[in-house]
Write a protein that holds these residues in place. Sequence first.
Motif, PDB file in Angstrom:
ATOM      1  N   ASP A 124     -19.925 -11.373   7.794  1.00  0.00           N
ATOM      2  CA  ASP A 124     -19.316 -11.973   6.605  1.00  0.00           C
ATOM      3  C   ASP A 124     -20.362 -12.675   5.750  1.00  0.00           C
ATOM      4  OD1 ASP A 124     -16.824 -11.110   7.386  1.00  0.00           O
ATOM      5  OD2 ASP A 124     -16.309 -12.974   8.394  1.00  0.00           O
ATOM      6  N   GLU A 125     -21.363 -13.249   6.404  1.00  0.00           N
ATOM      7  CA  GLU A 125     -22.408 -13.949   5.651  1.00  0.00           C
ATOM      8  C   GLU A 125     -23.175 -12.996   4.736  1.00  0.00           C
ATOM      9  OE1 GLU A 125     -24.805 -16.012   8.469  1.00  0.00           O
ATOM     10  OE2 GLU A 125     -23.169 -17.339   9.137  1.00  0.00           O
ATOM     11  N   THR A 126     -23.277 -11.726   5.128  1.00  0.00           N
ATOM     12  CA  THR A 126     -23.959 -10.755   4.261  1.00  0.00           C
ATOM     13  C   THR A 126     -23.128 -10.422   3.032  1.00  0.00           C
ATOM     14  OG1 THR A 126     -23.044  -8.760   5.324  1.00  0.00           O
ATOM     15  CG2 THR A 126     -25.012  -9.745   6.323  1.00  0.00           C
ATOM     16  N   LEU A 127     -21.823 -10.679   3.104  1.00  0.00           N
ATOM     17  CA  LEU A 127     -20.942 -10.417   1.958  1.00  0.00           C
ATOM     18  C   LEU A 127     -20.848 -11.599   1.012  1.00  0.00           C
ATOM     19  CD1 LEU A 127     -17.945  -8.713   3.830  1.00  0.00           C
ATOM     20  CD2 LEU A 127     -19.963  -7.620   2.852  1.00  0.00           C
ATOM     21  N   PRO A 131     -22.762 -16.634  -6.484  1.00  0.00           N
ATOM     22  CA  PRO A 131     -22.547 -18.030  -6.123  1.00  0.00           C
ATOM     23  C   PRO A 131     -21.426 -18.249  -5.100  1.00  0.00           C
ATOM     24  CG  PRO A 131     -21.378 -17.561  -8.143  1.00  0.00           C
ATOM     25  CD  PRO A 131     -22.064 -16.280  -7.745  1.00  0.00           C
ATOM     26  N   PHE A 132     -21.004 -17.214  -4.412  1.00  0.00           N
ATOM     27  CA  PHE A 132     -19.919 -17.337  -3.451  1.00  0.00           C
ATOM     28  C   PHE A 132     -20.442 -17.775  -2.091  1.00  0.00           C
ATOM     29  CE2 PHE A 132     -18.586 -14.210  -6.591  1.00  0.00           C
ATOM     30  CZ  PHE A 132     -17.319 -14.659  -6.927  1.00  0.00           C
ATOM     31  N   THR A 138     -12.843 -12.617   2.453  1.00  0.00           N
ATOM     32  CA  THR A 138     -11.518 -12.442   3.054  1.00  0.00           C
ATOM     33  C   THR A 138     -11.647 -11.656   4.354  1.00  0.00           C
ATOM     34  OG1 THR A 138     -11.054 -10.375   1.891  1.00  0.00           O
ATOM     35  CG2 THR A 138     -10.503 -12.417   0.746  1.00  0.00           C
ATOM     36  N   GLY A 139     -10.567 -11.572   5.112  1.00  0.00           N
ATOM     37  CA  GLY A 139     -10.590 -10.846   6.383  1.00  0.00           C
ATOM     38  C   GLY A 139      -9.702  -9.619   6.364  1.00  0.00           C
ATOM     39  N   LEU A 460     -12.860  -4.258   0.442  1.00  0.00           N
ATOM     40  CA  LEU A 460     -11.694  -5.060   0.800  1.00  0.00           C
ATOM     41  C   LEU A 460     -11.963  -6.553   0.869  1.00  0.00           C
ATOM     42  CD1 LEU A 460     -10.205  -2.808   3.635  1.00  0.00           C
ATOM     43  CD2 LEU A 460      -9.485  -2.934   1.238  1.00  0.00           C
ATOM     44  N   ASP A 461     -13.199  -6.963   1.201  1.00  0.00           N
ATOM     45  CA  ASP A 461     -13.448  -8.369   1.528  1.00  0.00           C
ATOM     46  C   ASP A 461     -14.498  -9.081   0.677  1.00  0.00           C
ATOM     47  OD1 ASP A 461     -11.590  -8.354   3.589  1.00  0.00           O
ATOM     48  OD2 ASP A 461     -13.051  -7.733   5.099  1.00  0.00           O
ATOM     49  N   ALA A 462     -15.420  -8.358   0.050  1.00  0.00           N
ATOM     50  CA  ALA A 462     -16.517  -9.021  -0.647  1.00  0.00           C
ATOM     51  C   ALA A 462     -15.996  -9.770  -1.868  1.00  0.00           C
ATOM     52  CB  ALA A 462     -17.575  -8.011  -1.068  1.00  0.00           C
ATOM     53  N   PRO A 463     -16.286 -11.058  -1.996  1.00  0.00           N
ATOM     54  CA  PRO A 463     -15.725 -11.837  -3.100  1.00  0.00           C
ATOM     55  C   PRO A 463     -16.334 -11.508  -4.460  1.00  0.00           C
ATOM     56  CG  PRO A 463     -17.240 -13.177  -1.811  1.00  0.00           C
ATOM     57  CD  PRO A 463     -17.081 -11.891  -1.063  1.00  0.00           C
ATOM     58  N   ASN A 464     -17.475 -10.835  -4.480  1.00  0.00           N
ATOM     59  CA  ASN A 464     -18.129 -10.534  -5.759  1.00  0.00           C
ATOM     60  C   ASN A 464     -17.745  -9.169  -6.299  1.00  0.00           C
ATOM     61  OD1 ASN A 464     -19.597  -9.247  -3.630  1.00  0.00           O
ATOM     62  ND2 ASN A 464     -21.304  -8.910  -5.019  1.00  0.00           N
TER      63      ASN A 464
END
Length: 781
Positions: A124-127, A131-132, A138-139, A460-464
């Motif tokens: 998740d840290e790689t995603l 600035p996120f 998300t999961g 599905l999960d990356a905030p950017n």
Amino acid sequence: MTLSSLAADLRAEAARANERRALVLTGDADATRAAAVDAIEAAGLPIPDCTAVSAAEDWPFEHVGPRKSRELLGRTQQAVVLDGHDECSPNAIGRTVGAVDGGGLYILLAPDLDSWAERHDAFDETLAVPPFGVDDVTGQFRRRLVATLREHPGIAICDVDENYDGPEENAVEIQDDGLTDPWPARPREPPEPPEGASFPDDIYRACETADQADAVRELEALGNTAAESAPAVIVEADRGRGKSSAAGLAAGALAREGRDVLVTAPDRRGTYELFARARERLEAADALAGAGENRIAADSGGCVRFARPPEAADLPDDPDAVVVDEAAALPVSLLERFLDGPPVAFCTTVHGYEGAGRSFDVRFRSSLADSEREVIDIRLDEPIRYAAGDPVESWAFRALLLDARPPVDQLVADATPETVEYEELTPERLLADEHLLREAFGLLVLAHYRTEPDDLVRLLDAPNLTCRALLHEGRVVSIALLAREGGLCEATRERVYRGERVRGNMLPDVFTSQLRDQDGGEPVGYRVMRIATHHAVRSGGLGSRLLGEVEAEFRASEGRDADLRGEQVAHAGRQGAGERVDYLGVGYGATPELLDFWAGNGYRTVHLSTTKNDASGEHSALMVRPLTDTGADLAGRHATWFRERATGVITGPLAGVDPDVVRRALRAVDDEAVPAEAGLSERDWRVVVDAANGMGSYHAAPAAFTELALRELILGEADLDAEAERLLVEKVLQNREWEAVADDLDHVSTRMTMRAFGDACEPLVEAYGTAAAKAHRGYWE
């Protein structure tokens, strides 16, 4: 039932059916790791044939770190433990699940399944790109992964108590035993050497299946140098069907005949099986003369050798045959270069971790059809490591969408820019509609030559990231994956300027660290990471329609708040609702066709990389489409800087680039980057006018010709034809010798090329010349 008895039953059932079974152990990390070891021992699996992929190091058998799961590609083990507590990426699942042999166990360790989606791990840290933060990830993928684990047959799920103290205790609660009571596997008959085969019988006796023997038989064509046109053999298969081994057997046989076989692949490690089979056959025939990391030599003088794709495409040392392994993971433009050489085999995975064969099948086959090659097709369907219908393979295909495909042609063939609807495809909507998810991801697979399972999590999960699409009667016909970039705080911009890399911000990173723009990461942009249109309706304007809709949507953001950062952006949503977007951008391997497409949609060149992509051999073009005044300022200064450095880089590191790439890249530079006046001296203009009339020399005032060439290639006011523009690029900007230019342009002599150069100078004088320059033309009348 205890864990011991369950593990033994799973192993027995898997062995009886020549299938695999999966065992999911959930709960405390240390407890599940201990339970995994006990399960392997209870199942009677040999310790030397077991591997753990885990951040923990205390294992009684081989283990590799989570980032090194690639080491299992091409290997076969009786059990693989994938530890998902510290890090669990889809790529790791894709790499490891195929490494388990029939009769073996695939063991997945995970936290409590009900809460796994809410936890964050190292992947998740790689995603979490600036600035996120990681809390913005998300999961959704793990939530879907858990659902597939619970739904698929052949998967046992056990909850392990944190006080676990052995497989015979009551510290394991079996949620699902995963047993399917399958029929016993039918014995596999070894293939017989085919009649009329030219390869020795031992090559065919080394084949595992009839499919593999058929493939080797067709690969004999690689030795057919007497054919009118060199054949191209296409070997397609899902992972685990033995296509690479078949290629290795054929390569070994050819080397024994004294042939030089050149092998290439996106990753040298992926050719392990190919080289192992080739060496094995040479050793069996007492024909091995030597073996190194990238070369196996036969006593006949033949060899099997490896080269990286861009170098291999140049056909170094004139090989007798070429094998391109995992061809689907290479760009079509690179694959096409192999069609100008000797007999070639393209081996490709249809569905699998290594790359999806659909893009290869759709795009490259048209190039094959246009070539003069005899095309020989072979497909391997029978698995080698396990029986057909293996439930673990079926689960992996669904969980990772390895077999995702766009809609069938008939459903979208009538789509036009007028019949489609523009929509945002949110993760929530995709997860609520499995067909839509498969179509969207299947189309994204076509957008890039190497889409990986990790890309599903990013979707599905990356905030950017955010996704836009055109739908025709509910079917996805064109799709764009957009990455938010920039909007970086001053401290982050300073770190990048000092050399620190910033994830997920490709354009701001290049602007700041490479091009030395301290403010390059401040404007907010959205980069088009992927864009694809269904092959049945390509070239019909749908891609441009989609880009136009994206531009219209984000241009409407001009009045929004430009100062949203970090948590504010995340709170506003993945697409940064309420945030002003200053520009749209794109970065891609530059080809003339792609440069024309992006320029035609209003994107302007700001950079052409001076180094080649390792896999494609292409130089990357960065282009920007401003949406606000801030975006226009960013694009304007970088366009100007690109024009100013163009002379140095095109003569230097870009001297060997296709002149048409240089032409198109310069034509896409914003006109405002060009000064109002050419700035040539009176003498400079005399030299140019004299050159137009067959006198003087380019070398008398090279800077003057360089300025005019850049001016014309950007502005096009002299209206030169394509060949004249290529001449300007090769001679003036790339500074090639007259003989080389004449050869590239198919001129009969250097004198003809020099005359063509003079002819090109005349319209330059007319378009850009001063009054004095035009008056000097009278001297020659």
